[in-house]
Design an enzyme around this catalytic site. Structure first.
Site, PDB file in Angstrom:
ATOM      1  N   HIS A 125     -78.981  38.909  10.563  1.00  0.00           N
ATOM      2  CA  HIS A 125     -78.470  40.290   9.922  1.00  0.00           C
ATOM      3  C   HIS A 125     -78.397  40.219   8.090  1.00  0.00           C
ATOM      4  O   HIS A 125     -78.605  40.239   7.465  1.00  0.00           O
ATOM      5  CB  HIS A 125     -77.868  41.474  10.923  1.00  0.00           C
ATOM      6  N   ASP A 162     -84.286  37.658  19.076  1.00  0.00           N
ATOM      7  CA  ASP A 162     -83.290  38.780  19.396  1.00  0.00           C
ATOM      8  C   ASP A 162     -84.978  40.416  19.743  1.00  0.00           C
ATOM      9  O   ASP A 162     -85.998  39.977  19.351  1.00  0.00           O
ATOM     10  CB  ASP A 162     -82.852  39.249  18.283  1.00  0.00           C
ATOM     11  N   HIS A 164     -85.027  42.706  18.173  1.00  0.00           N
ATOM     12  CA  HIS A 164     -85.181  43.212  16.843  1.00  0.00           C
ATOM     13  C   HIS A 164     -85.063  42.460  16.293  1.00  0.00           C
ATOM     14  O   HIS A 164     -84.502  41.424  15.535  1.00  0.00           O
ATOM     15  CB  HIS A 164     -83.563  44.431  16.369  1.00  0.00           C
TER      16      HIS A 164
END
Length: 175
Positions: A125, A162, A164
């Site tokens: 992220h 993952d 997301h």
């Protein structure tokens, strides 16, 4: 077939026990690998930290400066509602990205056929200019850029499994 297993005993030092991304996550991975007697069959590699130059290959100077600043604080810093840093967190994040780089070196040198980097804090992220979503550095992006620059790999496929979206990794390589 040799599999490199890259991890570091210092990863649990980045730890806020009440936070969802805490040391217990990597300790659970280690425990399961040990319980399955898998570590005995792997080539264990202990990484070194990535350099500021490697960080700047995917992140902005402001991103790096923010992490340096957090390392000089004597307390927990909440970067956003999901992302924290302790005085040692930047050092540990550099070791996590270093774990990805070490795995790449093992495979590209031929010492291993494949590698598993069990690292933390996570990285998918972290965008070029922002730490977010538990992530301080974009570990896989740093590793992919390293493969391109040091092993002359023109293209790298990143499969993020993952549950997301790895927005930070996408942002690094969008163009």
């Amino acid at each position: 077939m040799t599999t490199a297993y890259v991890t570091h005993k210092r990863y649990p030092e980045h730890n806020m026990p009440q936070h969802p991304e805490h040391a217990g996550r990597i300790e659970a991975v280690w425990s399961q690998l040990e319980a399955g007697n898998l570590t005995e069959r792997l080539s264990c590699i202990y990484p070194t930290a990535v350099s500021d130059e490697q960080i700047l290959s995917v992140h902005t100077q402001e991103h790096l400066d923010r992490l340096i600043w957090t390392s000089k604080q004597d307390k927990l810093v909440l970067i956003d509602q999901d992302t924290y840093a302790l005085p040692k967190s930047f050092e540990i994040a550099k070791l996590a990205a270093g774990g990805v780089v070490a795995g790449i070196d093992e495979v590209m040198s031929g010492r291993a056929h494949n590698a598993m980097a069990a690292v933390r804090p996570p990285g998918h992220h972290a965008t070029p200019d922002r730490q977010m979503g538990f992530c301080l550095l974009s570990n896989i992006a740093i590793g992919a850029r390293y493969a391109q620059q040091h092993h002359n790999v023109p293209k790298v496929l990143i499969l993020d499994y993952d549950v997301h979206h790895g927005n930070g990794t996408q942002d690094v390589f969008y163009t």
